[in-house]
Design an enzyme around this catalytic site. Sequence first.
Site, PDB file in Angstrom:
ATOM      1  N   ASP A  11       1.405  -3.545   6.451  1.00 37.81           N
ATOM      2  CA  ASP A  11       1.715  -2.174   6.850  1.00 37.81           C
ATOM      3  C   ASP A  11       0.866  -1.851   8.070  1.00 37.81           C
ATOM      4  OD1 ASP A  11       3.511  -1.707   4.782  1.00 37.81           O
ATOM      5  OD2 ASP A  11       1.946  -1.030   3.413  1.00 37.81           O
ATOM      6  N   ASP A 130      12.503   2.854  -0.920  1.00 39.09           N
ATOM      7  CA  ASP A 130      11.289   3.383  -1.549  1.00 39.09           C
ATOM      8  C   ASP A 130      11.734   4.339  -2.645  1.00 39.09           C
ATOM      9  OD1 ASP A 130       9.775   1.983   0.311  1.00 39.09           O
ATOM     10  OD2 ASP A 130       9.653   3.686   1.681  1.00 39.09           O
TER      11      ASP A 130
END
Length: 250
Positions: A11, A130
């Site tokens: 990330d 998500d």
Amino acid sequence: MLKKRIIPCLDIKDGRTVKGVNFVNLRDAGDPAQLAELYAAHGADELVFLDITASIHQRKTLAVLVERIAERIDIPFTVGGGISSTEDVRALLQAGADKISVNSSVIRRPELINEISSEFGNQCLVVAIDAKGENGKWEVYIDGGRTATRISAIHWAQEAQSRGAGEILLTSMNRDGTKSGFDHHLVHAICDAVNLPVIASGGAGSVDHFVDLFSNTNVDAALAAGIFHFGEITIPELKNYLIKSNIPVR
């Protein structure tokens, strides 16, 4: 059983690798190019690189950083963050990405899945989902987990498949960074709903969590970040443990 893939996730925020809990409280985890090179050398099957603030700030993933990483590794590499057009996809593939991951942009304009798939082929298109669970139902969130959509994760996975997605990257927001194990119920539900490879993400905290995931679901790959970035588990250690547990790995 098909051979399972182990995929470290990087990330990226402001050019650095970060890791948080439940998508917040981010801490620095190092230089993404150096980590990518290390993971490739240690036997990672693929890498995922997500610019986690690109969608929020309406800016594009930095192709320069993608080039830097691609020059240093020889394993498949997925890039996501702020991709909203076929032009964005072309730029990232030309920079060295093998696959691209889309999330917020395709919720806002689902036709983009069709456009990318028809132009570049579904083999390079990963749809990231998500999902936050409550009372046995999972809702899709976008914008790095900040925006609820009221869309069912199961229904969205099915629509993504029908539009031309090649793979699903499924993250349990409830488990993200908690090291409490993968969300088997969510993974089961999505694997049953689609005929695509599914990558499970969110909750990895021990080697046994990977064994449990692969033994109890039909998931194709497991993705993790913090446990690799901070040296809690190494990829060779994990793969050896999986082999001893009769789980085939690459």
